[in-house]
Design an enzyme around this catalytic site. Structure first.
Site, PDB file in Angstrom:
ATOM      1  N   SER A  42      18.432 -14.258  10.931  1.00 25.87           N
ATOM      2  CA  SER A  42      18.658 -15.433  10.081  1.00 25.87           C
ATOM      3  C   SER A  42      18.408 -14.512   8.551  1.00 25.87           C
ATOM      4  O   SER A  42      17.397 -13.845   8.563  1.00 25.87           O
ATOM      5  CB  SER A  42      17.716 -16.500   9.966  1.00 25.87           C
ATOM      6  OG  SER A  42      18.245 -17.074  11.171  1.00 25.87           O
TER       7      SER A  42
HETATM    8  N1  SAH Z   1      15.508 -17.405  15.251  1.00 28.78           N
HETATM    9  C1  SAH Z   1      16.407 -16.160  14.935  1.00 28.78           C
HETATM   10  C2  SAH Z   1      17.635 -16.495  14.778  1.00 28.78           C
HETATM   11  C3  SAH Z   1      18.352 -16.176  16.028  1.00 28.78           C
HETATM   12  S1  SAH Z   1      20.199 -16.716  15.840  1.00 28.78           S
HETATM   13  C4  SAH Z   1      15.807 -15.209  13.741  1.00 28.78           C
HETATM   14  O1  SAH Z   1      14.538 -15.298  13.615  1.00 28.78           O
HETATM   15  O2  SAH Z   1      16.527 -14.777  13.263  1.00 28.78           O
HETATM   16  C5  SAH Z   1      20.251 -17.896  16.822  1.00 28.78           C
HETATM   17  C6  SAH Z   1      19.768 -17.739  18.346  1.00 28.78           C
HETATM   18  O3  SAH Z   1      19.971 -19.105  19.079  1.00 28.78           O
HETATM   19  C7  SAH Z   1      20.630 -16.704  19.189  1.00 28.78           C
HETATM   20  O4  SAH Z   1      19.974 -15.769  19.710  1.00 28.78           O
HETATM   21  C8  SAH Z   1      21.418 -17.445  20.408  1.00 28.78           C
HETATM   22  O5  SAH Z   1      21.317 -16.881  21.603  1.00 28.78           O
HETATM   23  C9  SAH Z   1      20.315 -18.537  20.622  1.00 28.78           C
HETATM   24  N2  SAH Z   1      20.723 -19.804  21.197  1.00 28.78           N
HETATM   25  C10 SAH Z   1      22.007 -20.433  21.028  1.00 28.78           C
HETATM   26  N3  SAH Z   1      22.141 -21.621  21.907  1.00 28.78           N
HETATM   27  C11 SAH Z   1      21.049 -21.573  22.521  1.00 28.78           C
HETATM   28  C12 SAH Z   1      20.443 -22.478  23.235  1.00 28.78           C
HETATM   29  N4  SAH Z   1      21.262 -23.497  23.789  1.00 28.78           N
HETATM   30  N5  SAH Z   1      19.118 -22.331  23.952  1.00 28.78           N
HETATM   31  C13 SAH Z   1      18.354 -21.406  23.468  1.00 28.78           C
HETATM   32  N6  SAH Z   1      18.834 -20.343  22.529  1.00 28.78           N
HETATM   33  C14 SAH Z   1      20.112 -20.562  22.148  1.00 28.78           C
END
Ligand code: SAH
Length: 219
Positions: free
Chosen positions: A70
């Site tokens: 993010s």
């Molecule tokens: N928190 C991260 C952002 C990650 S992007 C940061 O620090 O930058 C969002 C993440 O959510 C992805 O890795 C994706 O695989 C995960 N994701 C999507 N749907 C999900 C679900 N149902 N359960 C767990 N993780 C999920």
């Protein structure tokens, strides 16, 4: 808090990181604890080495598997909305990704639980968090829509993927007075960043911002 983690050089130096934090302040982030956390966590260690020189730009970057780390402003905004100057003991994050937001939370609260559905991302995140000595983080693979019931209730829940609607299981795992920050909706690829506060059986909702997240995938 700075000095707790290894310093980079040049485009990954503490000076570059401080400049990013300065920009976040100019954009309205004001919580001193949140600013200190972003100043101290080395974001360049959460992206591929080839992207390290861009780690302190205020942008999202690819982390593989079609996912992104993010944008720092969004991490700061969501963290501030979740904690808002209060002390929070236990937080649940949905969507560990590379683990950057997890690390920011871990430097602000006692225990962080985080669920990620893509196992290779989870393994990498775990190694990074251990490498930084953040032993108050607990990660597990799976569908985060179901939360992590065994460790509930949580003072805060932060969802870092876009949900079509707020998953009921997550609401049930919020402590009394607990808050959840979650991107909801999906028109034109943008979502509303919503903050939900639980009061007994009632929930109070506020819309904070427009954001753009990868989707929360069920199952
Ligand atoms: N928190 C991260 C952002 C990650 S992007 C940061 O620090 O930058 C969002 C993440 O959510 C992805 O890795 C994706 O695989 C995960 N994701 C999507 N749907 C999900 C679900 N149902 N359960 C767990 N993780 C999920």
């Amino acid at each position: 808090m700075s000095g707790q983690f290894p310093d980079g050089i040049g485009m990954t130096s503490q000076r570059t990181r401080n400049r990013l934090v300065q920009r976040l302040q100019e954009r309205g982030i004001s919580d001193p604890a949140v600013l200190a956390a972003l100043r101290s966590v080395p974001r360049h260690l959460f992206v591929d080495e080839a992207l390290a020189s861009r780690a302190y730009e205020d942008t999202a970057l690819p982390i593989g598997h079609g996912q992104t780390i993010s944008q720092p402003y969004v991490v700061a905004r969501m963290t501030e909305a979740l904690l808002g100057g209060r002390s929070c003991a236990k937080v649940l994050e949905i969507g560990t990704g590379c683990g950057y937001q997890t690390a920011v939370l871990a430097s602000l609260v006692e225990q962080v639980y985080s669920v990620e559905r893509i196992t290779p991302l989870l393994r990498q995140a775990r190694a990074r968090l251990r490498g930084l000595g953040l032993y108050n983080t607990h990660l597990k693979p799976g569908d985060g829509s179901a939360g992590w019931a065994q460790a509930a209730p949580y003072d805060g829940i932060l969802v870092t993927a876009a949900a079509e609607e707020i998953p009921e299981q997550l609401l049930l795992q919020l402590a009394e007075g607990g808050r959840m920050v979650i991107p909801v909706g999906g028109e034109n690829g943008k979502q509303e960043l919503v903050r939900v506060t639980r009061h007994g059986d009632e929930c109070y909702c506020e819309t904070l911002d427009l954001v753009r997240f990868v989707p929360l995938v069920r199952g």
